[in-house]
Design an enzyme around this catalytic site. Structure first.
Site, PDB file in Angstrom:
ATOM      1  N   ASN B  11      -2.634  -2.226  -3.995  1.00 54.98           N
ATOM      2  CA  ASN B  11      -3.666  -1.962  -4.758  1.00 54.98           C
ATOM      3  C   ASN B  11      -4.700  -3.324  -4.923  1.00 54.98           C
ATOM      4  O   ASN B  11      -5.929  -3.151  -5.232  1.00 54.98           O
ATOM      5  CB  ASN B  11      -3.321  -1.859  -6.388  1.00 54.98           C
ATOM      6  CG  ASN B  11      -2.619  -2.799  -7.215  1.00 54.98           C
ATOM      7  OD1 ASN B  11      -2.141  -3.912  -6.599  1.00 54.98           O
ATOM      8  ND2 ASN B  11      -3.208  -2.998  -8.477  1.00 54.98           N
ATOM      9  N   LYS B 128      13.318   2.861   5.931  1.00 59.41           N
ATOM     10  CA  LYS B 128      11.992   2.769   5.535  1.00 59.41           C
ATOM     11  C   LYS B 128      10.846   3.712   6.384  1.00 59.41           C
ATOM     12  O   LYS B 128      10.963   3.512   7.616  1.00 59.41           O
ATOM     13  CB  LYS B 128      11.539   1.323   5.824  1.00 59.41           C
ATOM     14  CG  LYS B 128      10.282   1.056   5.502  1.00 59.41           C
ATOM     15  CD  LYS B 128      10.056   0.549   3.889  1.00 59.41           C
ATOM     16  CE  LYS B 128       8.360   0.539   3.586  1.00 59.41           C
ATOM     17  NZ  LYS B 128       8.504   0.559   2.290  1.00 59.41           N
TER      18      LYS B 128
END
Lengths: 312, 312
Positions: B11, B128
């Site tokens: 973010n 991942k």
């Protein structure tokens, strides 16, 4: 201890005629690092600059080819990516070569911005071709839609051109100096640096290419280097290049160099910026030497056995 | 003067729901840099780490989409490019914000390799997910042709997975320390660092992702930081997250944290690595503090007014 800025050309980073894979790039860079560590072993303080023309060209290609699935990155960001990509391989290869010779000097790449003057006349006359070739139709669309400057490249199609302004200031110069002072090896101004213009309270990346030899020269002056070593594919500078009366030069002084430049002896976009960078550096302070030499004879060039020396 | 490693999450680098253009990225990073310079102005020594998930995902997309016209770069090289791309914007934005507040501290991005153990069990169990979603047919081809590990992501298609090994050593740590010692601001271990394994006389980039919070923790220990500040989208860690009995934590000690981890309170791939990184750092030496906090309340978190503090 003498301080050297080495400017690496395209032949130090990839092999002509081989596929432009990361594997091939790393292979060539490993070979290059042997020449560079030879210089370090001689006791010189080394700082490394390099070009990025073919690499950034491929990034532009990738960006265009995939722009319908993910946004294309602008030219300054592609420059930053190429610094990461090339710098990573160079620092890895040099680091390993140093380690294998029992030398523990740290080596690191700095992402580097170089300030250009927004009033540089280059912005009114873009000349540096970048990226892929286009058809006339594609070129017209790009001109209209993205505002690209486009030129026709005789017989090969159309290409985007960007300005090639003069490097004025290296933004990260203090970090470079700090690391050098501690004897570390720095890779910087990759591709001539990411060109930025400064406005009040702003610093803005622009679509431009700073010549990597001129950026290396700026760097060499700023860190008070003794030698600017421009490594390329040829052993010496030639007068009357490719003609029956071709003559290789062991050295030239700045007056001779200026004369040869006036005569048009050096090709723009090839040997000319190298000679200009060499002259500018040799002129900048008594005792400074520029050498244009072959990557494969870098050490010999520093011993006066190869290359063309440019001095005041 | 207290030394802080700040780990920036997604973010801090781009805005959800907005197009992933360079322009939007830079806008968000400019806002982030205001929070970071607030911390610098308070007198802390700052070092910045950051993630690169969405950015490297887009680089992989571009590479795949254009692989018929130019060779795709391997994952380690894409990581290096993302360090260049993100680091450039972060150093530019912080540099300008500092300058506008009359602070002349240099700020620079280091291309950073992080050594992982080739015997790390993660290499036997890749978990991942990276890059685009594939159809079953595409996935099978990639598995066969490129040796990718592929998993089915329930309902959304198939994805490549890579190992997520533990960070063992930051290759460029000496350069980081040198710059910090001079009071400079360093951006490093971007995306968790470029993962490399060491073999006799070699250092080899591998297709893996080092968790950026764990890499930040490694960094914080190595530079003897006082505080590891993990910035994310939420103000505090929650127990029973999203349930009626949700409880926000002002602080927890390492025993409590270990207990909550055992209870499965924290989502793998999200809050869990942050808590693990925080606990590892708090445990590493008396007096060390980890804080998990909102990017927008970074300064308040350092004043004890927001975030979750993890201490021994």
């Amino acid at each position: 201890m003498k301080r050297i800025v080495v400017a690496l050309g395209g032949n130090a980073l990839q092999s002509e005629g081989k596929p432009a894979t990361a594997k091939e790039q790393l292979e060539i860079i490993k070979k290059t690092s042997v020449y560079l560590v030879d210089i370090i072993e001689e006791g010189y303080e080394l700082i490394i600059a390099h070009g990025n023309g073919p690499q950034v060209g491929r990034l532009l290609l990738q960006n265009e080819a995939s722009q319908n699935i993910t946004p294309a990155m602008p030219f300054d960001v592609c420059g930053a990516m190429s610094q990461g990509m090339i710098g990573y391989h160079v620092q890895q290869a040099i680091g390993v070569e140093l380690k294998n010779r029992g030398i523990n000097t740290p080596v690191v790449t700095l992402i580097t911005q170089v300030v250009v003057d927004k009033n540089d006349e280059a912005f009114r006359n873009p000349t540096k071709p970048i990226g892929p070739f286009y058809t006339k139709e594609e070129a017209l669309i790009l001109k209209e839609k993205k505002g690209y400057d486009i030129v026709e490249d005789a017989g090969r199609g159309y290409r985007r051109v960007v300005p090639s302004p003069m490097p004025k200031k290296i933004v990260e110069i203090e970090s470079i100096n700090t690391l050098m002072k501690e004897g570390q090896i720095v890779i910087t101004v990759g591709g001539g640096g990411i060109p930025v213009i400064e406005e009040e309270e702003k610093r803005i990346g622009v679509a431009a290419v700073i010549d990597k030899d001129l950026a290396s020269e700026r760097l060499a002056e700023d860190i008070e280097a003794d030698i600017l070593l421009i490594l390329t594919a040829v052993e010496k500078i030639a007068l009357n290049f490719g003609k029956p009366n071709q003559r290789l030069l062991d050295k030239m002084n700045i007056e001779e160099a200026d004369e040869y430049i006036k005569e048009g002896q050096f090709a723009p976009g090839s040997m000319l910026p190298k000679v200009k960078a060499a002259v500018t550096f040799a002129k900048s302070k008594e005792g400074r030497t520029a050498i244009i030499a072959s990557l494969h004879k870098a050490k010999e060039a520093l011993e006066g056995k190869s290359g063309t020396v440019v001095e005041m």
